[in-house]
Scaffold this motif. Structure first.
Motif, mmCIF file in Angstrom:
data_model
loop_
_atom_site.group_PDB
_atom_site.id
_atom_site.type_symbol
_atom_site.label_atom_id
_atom_site.label_comp_id
_atom_site.label_asym_id
_atom_site.label_seq_id
_atom_site.Cartn_x
_atom_site.Cartn_y
_atom_site.Cartn_z
ATOM 1 N N HIS A 44 -3.860 29.208 25.026
ATOM 2 C CA HIS A 44 -4.273 28.719 26.444
ATOM 3 C C HIS A 44 -4.862 27.380 26.188
ATOM 4 N N LEU A 45 -4.304 26.263 26.898
ATOM 5 C CA LEU A 45 -5.053 24.723 26.772
ATOM 6 C C LEU A 45 -5.954 24.543 27.733
ATOM 7 N N PRO A 78 0.438 28.743 37.631
ATOM 8 C CA PRO A 78 -0.365 28.571 38.541
ATOM 9 C C PRO A 78 -1.415 29.553 38.750
ATOM 10 N N GLY A 79 -2.582 29.106 38.665
ATOM 11 C CA GLY A 79 -3.879 29.662 38.889
ATOM 12 C C GLY A 79 -4.493 30.251 37.538
ATOM 13 N N LEU A 80 -3.570 29.865 36.402
ATOM 14 C CA LEU A 80 -4.084 30.109 34.902
ATOM 15 C C LEU A 80 -4.170 29.043 34.159
ATOM 16 N N GLY A 81 -3.617 27.969 34.197
ATOM 17 C CA GLY A 81 -3.640 26.855 33.507
ATOM 18 C C GLY A 81 -2.554 26.592 32.562
ATOM 19 N N ALA A 82 -2.813 25.615 31.668
ATOM 20 C CA ALA A 82 -1.659 25.419 30.621
ATOM 21 C C ALA A 82 -1.510 26.070 29.524
ATOM 22 N N TYR A 83 -0.255 26.339 29.062
ATOM 23 C CA TYR A 83 -0.140 27.132 27.733
ATOM 24 C C TYR A 83 0.811 26.459 26.882
#
Length: 246
Positions: A44-45, A78-83
């Motif tokens: 997770h970024l 969407p809704g979680l962020g960047a990975y």
């Protein structure tokens, strides 16, 4: 008559170099961490953490992550962020297969065009590679491996090959890092045989050695992924894949 018409050289000499936009510097910094596996596939970024780490605001980080997403290095959920993108076996297999084709031809051409200086540079890189292997310095091995292959490409004197190889270089390093320790001595022994073939001007032999060498790396990567998948399926904790000595 304009100034550019009367003094074209002088006008060009006075052009002011523009600084690299901050988002580009942030893009390069994050990408380097991904390629080196300091940022792991699937990690997770968090924008705020990256901004703090790089000493910038969140805006250039957000822009860089979007660019990295466009280039296939980052997944935005969407809704979680960047990975960090987790490459599929298929995409890695396809890229490493293309790399094998490019580098096999580059080795064949390098044997035809290499100079004594070029061969000596390859031998020096190989000597450094064995030293890094002895020191268990994986990060240096990965860097030297990339430089050796890039040198062979340049010795081919085929600008199209060099350009195509540069487009896949970072992904090759990304895939190679987790298997560099496993490939170890075999990889550098293969490099040595490749250099001998290039030095002898034997294009067919150089192509054969490079073909086998890059195929061994491809198969090592696929084997590594299968082992990790088997471990995950069995419920064992995921083992970090880094370029650092445990």
């Amino acid at each position: 008559m304009s100034l550019s018409e009367t003094q074209p050289d002088a006008a060009g000499a006075r052009r002011i170099a523009r600084p690299v936009p901050l988002r580009e510097s942030v893009y390069s910094a994050i990408l380097d961490m991904i390629v080196s596996r300091n940022l792991q596939p699937g990690q997770h970024l968090v924008e705020s953490e990256l901004a703090l780490m790089l000493g910038v605001s969140r805006q250039p980080v957000r822009e860089a992550l979007q660019w990295l997403k466009n280039d296939g290095w980052v997944d935005l959920r969407p809704g979680l962020g960047a990975y960090v993108h987790t490459p599929t076996v298929e995409e890695a297999d396809q890229l490493l297969a293309v790399r094998r084709l490019l580098e096999t031809e580059s080795a064949r051409l390098a044997a035809q065009h290499a100079t004594e200086e070029g061969v000596e540079h390859l031998r020096e890189l190989c000597r450094q590679g064995f030293a890094a292997l002895e020191a268990e310095d994986v990060a240096t091995m990965v860097a030297l491996n990339a430089e050796l292959h890039a040198t062979v490409m340049r010795l081919s004197r085929n600008d199209v090959l060099v350009e195509l190889a540069s487009q896949v270089d970072r992904r090759v390093r990304w895939y190679y890092t987790p298997v560099a320790r496993h490939r170890g001595a075999q990889s550098w022994t293969e490099h040595s045989a490749l250099i001998d073939a290039i030095a002898a001007g034997d294009g067919d032999r150089a192509g054969e050695v490079m073909h086998a060498h890059t195929e061994h790396t491809r198969l090592s990567y696929l084997e590594q992924q299968n082992l990790e998948k088997s471990g995950a399926d069995a419920g064992s904790p995921a083992r970090p894949i880094t370029g650092r000595r445990p």
